[in-house]
Design a protein around this motif. Structure first.
Motif, mmCIF file in Angstrom:
data_model
loop_
_atom_site.group_PDB
_atom_site.id
_atom_site.type_symbol
_atom_site.label_atom_id
_atom_site.label_comp_id
_atom_site.label_asym_id
_atom_site.label_seq_id
_atom_site.Cartn_x
_atom_site.Cartn_y
_atom_site.Cartn_z
ATOM 1 N N GLY A 234 0.809 -1.214 0.000
ATOM 2 C CA GLY A 234 0.000 0.000 0.000
ATOM 3 C C GLY A 234 0.839 1.260 0.000
ATOM 4 O O GLY A 234 0.483 2.251 -0.657
ATOM 5 N N LEU A 235 1.975 1.238 0.727
ATOM 6 C CA LEU A 235 2.855 2.403 0.750
ATOM 7 C C LEU A 235 3.459 2.658 -0.627
ATOM 8 O O LEU A 235 3.487 3.803 -1.111
ATOM 9 N N ILE A 236 3.936 1.594 -1.279
ATOM 10 C CA ILE A 236 4.501 1.753 -2.629
ATOM 11 C C ILE A 236 3.418 2.196 -3.615
ATOM 12 O O ILE A 236 3.648 3.084 -4.461
ATOM 13 N N PHE A 237 2.241 1.597 -3.509
ATOM 14 C CA PHE A 237 1.156 1.963 -4.409
ATOM 15 C C PHE A 237 0.722 3.410 -4.187
ATOM 16 O O PHE A 237 0.363 4.113 -5.146
ATOM 17 N N LEU B 115 0.709 6.123 -7.083
ATOM 18 C CA LEU B 115 -0.550 6.786 -7.414
ATOM 19 C C LEU B 115 -0.429 8.301 -7.287
ATOM 20 O O LEU B 115 -0.947 9.050 -8.144
ATOM 21 N N VAL B 116 0.261 8.757 -6.238
ATOM 22 C CA VAL B 116 0.463 10.202 -6.085
ATOM 23 C C VAL B 116 1.288 10.750 -7.245
ATOM 24 O O VAL B 116 1.002 11.830 -7.779
ATOM 25 N N SER C 97 3.175 1.815 12.942
ATOM 26 C CA SER C 97 4.277 2.611 12.412
ATOM 27 C C SER C 97 4.206 2.713 10.887
ATOM 28 O O SER C 97 4.529 3.754 10.310
ATOM 29 N N LEU C 98 3.773 1.653 10.214
ATOM 30 C CA LEU C 98 3.613 1.729 8.756
ATOM 31 C C LEU C 98 2.459 2.653 8.386
ATOM 32 O O LEU C 98 2.518 3.352 7.366
ATOM 33 N N MET C 99 1.409 2.683 9.193
ATOM 34 C CA MET C 99 0.331 3.646 8.951
ATOM 35 C C MET C 99 0.840 5.073 9.117
ATOM 36 O O MET C 99 0.481 5.981 8.354
ATOM 37 N N GLY C 100 1.703 5.303 10.124
ATOM 38 C CA GLY C 100 2.313 6.618 10.283
ATOM 39 C C GLY C 100 3.204 6.980 9.115
ATOM 40 O O GLY C 100 3.292 8.160 8.728
ATOM 41 N N ALA C 101 3.870 5.984 8.522
ATOM 42 C CA ALA C 101 4.704 6.253 7.355
ATOM 43 C C ALA C 101 3.859 6.737 6.179
ATOM 44 O O ALA C 101 4.251 7.659 5.443
ATOM 45 N N ILE C 102 2.702 6.115 5.980
ATOM 46 C CA ILE C 102 1.816 6.554 4.892
ATOM 47 C C ILE C 102 1.340 7.980 5.139
ATOM 48 O O ILE C 102 1.261 8.804 4.208
ATOM 49 N N MET C 103 1.025 8.326 6.394
ATOM 50 C CA MET C 103 0.624 9.696 6.708
ATOM 51 C C MET C 103 1.756 10.680 6.441
ATOM 52 O O MET C 103 1.532 11.778 5.912
#
Length: 397
Positions: free
Chosen positions: A222-225, A229-230, A273-279
């Motif tokens: 999801g982070l790479i996607f 996407l951005v 922590s991965l959710m924080g990385a996406i933010m």
């Protein structure tokens, strides 16, 4: 001795298993699979952070094997079933073989009535052989020693199956170490043990390790996607392949800040922590968009790339700092992990703080430098070159 998970969160994450690590050896060759399970257990006990390692199935539980002499039993009017039912009622009570209830007339409640030999009277093999055996067609009761022989032996107390196949479970918990680090060491042990597996047997790791790997793969993808996407969205918005690349040049700083924050606070990489990385990726990207957009406006007015980059960094300093500081200050109480259950969301706050702290510096200093290096030509020449390339493409068509 081992300890089961006490809190409801761990029980849910374990999917009902008594430990976060469950190594299952499946296959029909029970004896060979048992040897593999013992080997894995002995190796796992030397892994740092592993606690309560054990095999779920107990193989050597003592038992008494009662072999009924059918000739002697038939002479007294007994069958093998009569002997088994009599011992079952005497040693394990008659509650299951012959249920009986008594109704209390005072309160109207049914009570189960069970008949059983007191356990303290069956305290030796001689006492077991002196158990009376009675049956409906028998002339008189007989002692067990006159009808059967008693031998000592061993048996398995737990027999598990998975997909119809017999399975051995090697359970282990983790203490004073992250689950991912312990799982990596166990993976090396399983790689060696898989070579000794008999034909038709499989080695599978289940439990919280399985859900952790699935969650990490999903969030990492999801982070790479999200980054891709951005980038694609900004390409459509800016009508350029270069400007989105310049904007995303702040993301390596954000990722480095996240890793440094987790390392300095001794926080392991987890789902929060991965959710924080996406933010952090989202906020860092928005700050870079502010800077690059203003620099493009400056270049359209006739300024050079260096002058436009310096002007963008100076003019957009306050908006970038306000956005980053608002997020950092808002996440600071969460990063402390105070209160009940605060440690679960603390990695999210620490990842956001570390990522934005470094990404802000990268946005204000690295992004202008990259912009000045990649945008040296005036915007009019770039638009003319783009128009010529478009026109030649149409002419060729």
């Amino acid at each position: 001795m081992y300890f089961l998970p006490a809190d409801i969160v761990t029980q849910v994450l374990n999917f009902g298993l008594p430990a976060p690590i469950d190594i299952q050896i499946e296959g029909a060759n029970v004896h060979a699979n048992r040897e593999v399970a013992n080997t894995i257990l002995n190796e796992m006990r030397h892994v740092s952070g592993i606690a309560d390692a054990r095999i779920q199935q107990n193989f050597d539980y003592p038992k008494f094997h009662i072999d009924v002499d059918r000739t002697k039993a038939a002479g007294g009017g007994f069958t093998q079933r009569d002997v088994a039912n009599a011992l079952l009622a005497s040693l394990a009570s008659s509650a299951d073989a012959a249920p009986n209830f008594w109704l209390n007339p005072k309160n109207g409640v049914n009570y189960r009535v069970a008949v059983q030999t007191p356990q303290y009277r069956v305290d030796s093999p001689d006492a077991l052989q002196s158990e009376p055996i009675n049956a409906t067609g028998a002339s008189s009761p007989e002692l067990l020693t006159n009808l059967a022989g008693v031998e000592r032996g061993t048996t398995a107390t737990v027999s598990n199956h998975y997909n119809v196949q017999p399975v051995f479970d090697v359970f282990a918990s983790v203490q004073d170490r992250d689950l991912g680090g312990a799982a990596r060491d166990i993976k090396r042990i399983l790689a060696e043990a898989s070579r000794a597996l008999p034909q038709g047997s499989t080695l599978v790791v289940r439990g919280q390790v399985q859900s952790m790997n699935a969650a990490f793969v999903g969030l990492g993808t999801g982070l790479i996607f999200a980054i891709v996407l951005v980038y694609a969205l900004m390409v459509v918005n800016f009508q350029s392949w270069l400007d989105p690349f310049i904007i995303l040049s702040a993301l390596p700083g954000a990722i480095a800040g996240i890793l440094w924050a987790l390392f300095l606070t001794q926080t392991s990489i987890s789902v929060p922590s991965l959710m924080g990385a996406i933010m952090s990726v989202g906020v860092a990207t928005s700050n870079s968009i502010l800077l690059v957009t203003f620099a493009n406006d400056e270049r359209r007015e006739g300024h050079g790339a260096v002058t436009a980059a310096l002007s963008a960094g100076y003019t957009r300093l306050r908006p970038v700092l306000m956005t980053a500081l608002a997020m950092i200050i808002g996440m600071f109480p969460m990063a402390l992990g105070l209160g009940e259950g605060g440690e679960q969301n603390a990695p999210l706050g620490r990842a956001v703080i570390g990522g934005l702290a470094v990404a802000t510096v990268t946005t204000l200093f690295v992004v202008p430098v990259i912009y000045s290096l990649l945008r040296r030509q005036p915007p009019f020449h770039e638009e003319a070159g783009h128009a010529e390339a478009t026109g030649s493409g149409k002419a060729g068509t």
